[in-house]
Write an enzyme that holds these catalytic residues in place. Structure first.
Site, short mmCIF file in Angstrom:
data_model
loop_
_atom_site.label_atom_id
_atom_site.label_comp_id
_atom_site.label_asym_id
_atom_site.label_seq_id
_atom_site.Cartn_x
_atom_site.Cartn_y
_atom_site.Cartn_z
N CYS A 122 0.29 5.57 -6.01
CA CYS A 122 -0.24 4.75 -4.92
C CYS A 122 0.59 4.97 -3.65
CB CYS A 122 -0.26 3.28 -5.36
SG CYS A 122 -1.21 2.19 -4.30
N ASN A 123 0.97 3.88 -2.97
CA ASN A 123 1.71 4.05 -1.72
C ASN A 123 3.20 4.27 -1.92
OD1 ASN A 123 2.54 1.44 -2.43
ND2 ASN A 123 1.15 0.45 -0.96
#
Length: 335
Positions: free
Chosen positions: A110-111
Site C-alpha cells: 500500500c502506501n
C-alpha cells in the site's frame, strides 16, 4: 532446512493487516512443509517501546531501527495512515538505504512505499500503490513510474503492492519465488484466497473521479454526457454544445478535468455499467444499451481491457446475494 529472514517495519499508525496477513501466509510454509522450509520474521519498530496500529491494537517490536539487526533477506514496509507522519524520518530512510544494499528484496504494501521513496529507492522504478494514493505519490516522487491498476509490481529487487489485502498477494508471490508454485498454491488454498487474483485495482476503485469546478463551462458538458450515456457523442457534437471549436474544447476540458472528453465518457460508461451489475439483475444486453456500448460484446471487451475481468465475473464478485434490485435508482446514482 531452508530458512529465510524477513524484517517487517512497524510505525505508529501502521495497518495491522499489512503485517498480520503476510505473517500468517509466511507462517503456513513451515506448517505445510513439515518444518523443512520456514521464514523467520522479525518486527522492527521505528520507535522504542510498543507501537500502536491504526486499528488500536498494539505490538511490541522484536527490534528497532536503532538496534543491531540480523541480515534480512527480505524487508517489508506496511502501509497505514501513520506512514505520512513517518515516511520522511531520516533515521528510517538511512535504515532502509542500508538494508537495500544487502537484502535480496525490499518491499512495501500500500502506501508503505512512501518510505521507500524518501530513501531514494523509487527513482526510475516501476511501482504501484493503493489507487487513492496515486496522485499524492506522483506529486511527491515524480521520478517513480506508477502503474495504478496493478495489484503488485516487481522492479528488480523492489516490490510494491496495492492496498491492504494485496500484502497477501505479495506474500504468495514471494513464497512461489522461494519455495515453488506448489507451496504457494498450498498456502493460498489454506488461506482460501486466489494464488493470482483476477483483474487489477480498477475493479475496486471508482473510475469516475474527475469533476470540473462548479462554475466551469466544462461541468455542463460532463453533466450532459452523464445524462445521455447512450447517445453517440463526438468531439464535434460536444464542442458545438459548448460553442467552441473541438480543439479548444478538448484542451480546456483536459486542463480542468485531467483527462480528455472521450476518456471521461468511456469512464462514465464503465462506471454506470458497474453500478448496474452491482445493483440490478438486468441482462447484459440491456446494460450495454443503457450505458452506450455497441452491444454485449463491446461491453465484455471493454471490461476485460480496462478492468481485467468480464462483466459476469464482476457481477458475481460485487453483487450481494441479498441486495435488492434497484434498477430504477441506478441511473441517478451513476451520475
Amino acid at each position: 532446512m531452508k530458512q529465510i529472514k524477513i524484517g517487517m517495519i512497524v510505525f505508529p499508525g501502521f495497518q495491522l493487516l499489512d503485517v498480520a496477513g503476510p505473517k500468517d501466509a509466511f507462517a503456513e510454509v513451515k506448517v505445510l512443509s513439515g518444518g523443512e522450509c520456514q521464514y523467520e520474521m522479525l518486527t522492527v519498530g521505528t520507535t522504542r517501546g510498543s507501537v500502536q496500529s491504526s486499528s488500536g491494537l498494539t505490538v511490541v517490536p522484536d527490534r528497532t531501527i536503532f538496534d543491531l539487526c540480523p541480515h534480512f533477506d527480505t524487508v517489508l514496509v506496511p502501509g497505514g495512515l501513520g506512514i505520512f507522519e513517518t515516511f520522511d524520518d531520516p533515521a528510517l530512510s538511512d535504515w532502509l538505504k542500508e538494508q537495500f544494499k544487502h537484502a535480496r528484496r525490499v518491499s512495501a504494501i500500500c502506501n508503505g512505499l512512501f518510505a521507500l521513496g524518501s530513501a531514494g529507492l523509487l527513482n526510475e522504478r516501476t511501482v504501484t500503490t493503493h489507487w487513492m494514493d496515486v496522485p499524492r505519490l506522483a506529486a511527491t516522487f515524480p521520478r517513480a513510474r506508477i502503474e495504478p491498476d496493478h495489484i503488485y509490481v516487481k522492479d528488480g529487487s523492489i516490490y510494491t503492492t496495492a492496498g491492504v489485502t494485496a500484502g497477501i498477494d505479495l506474500s504468495l508471490v514471494m513464497i512461489e519465488e522461494d519455495f515453488g508454485r506448489k507451496m504457494a498454491l498450498d498456502v493460498a488454498k489454506y488461506l482460501i484466497v486466489y494464488l493470482r487474483r483476477a483483474g487489477g485495482q480498477s475493479q475496486f476503485s471508482p473510475l469516475l473521479e474527475s469533476q470540473a469546478a462548479p462554475d466551469s463551462q466544462m461541468l455542463a458538458i460532463q453533466q450532459y454526457m452523464l445524462d445521455h450515456l447512450a447517445a453517440e457523442h463526438t468531439l464535434a457534437s460536444l464542442a458545438e454544445r459548448a460553442h467552441m471549436s473541438p480543439r479548444n474544447m478538448t484542451r480546456l476540458f483536459t486542463k480542468e478535468c485531467g483527462l480528455s472528453p472521450t476518456a471521461f465518457l468511456n469512464n462514465a460508461r464503465i462506471d454506470a455499467a458497474r453500478r448496474y451489475l452491482e445493483s440490478t439483475d438486468l441482462p447484459l444486453r440491456h446494460i450495454a444499451r443503457q450505458c452506450g456500448f455497441d452491444g454485449t460484446d463491446a461491453l465484455r471487451r471493454t471490461f476485460q481491457r480496462r478492468l481485467k475481468i468480464n462483466p459476469a465475473d464482476y457481477r458475481s464478485r460485487f453483487r450481494s446475494a441479498d441486495s435488492p434490485d434497484r434498477t430504477q435508482d441506478v441511473v441517478a446514482e451513476a451520475r
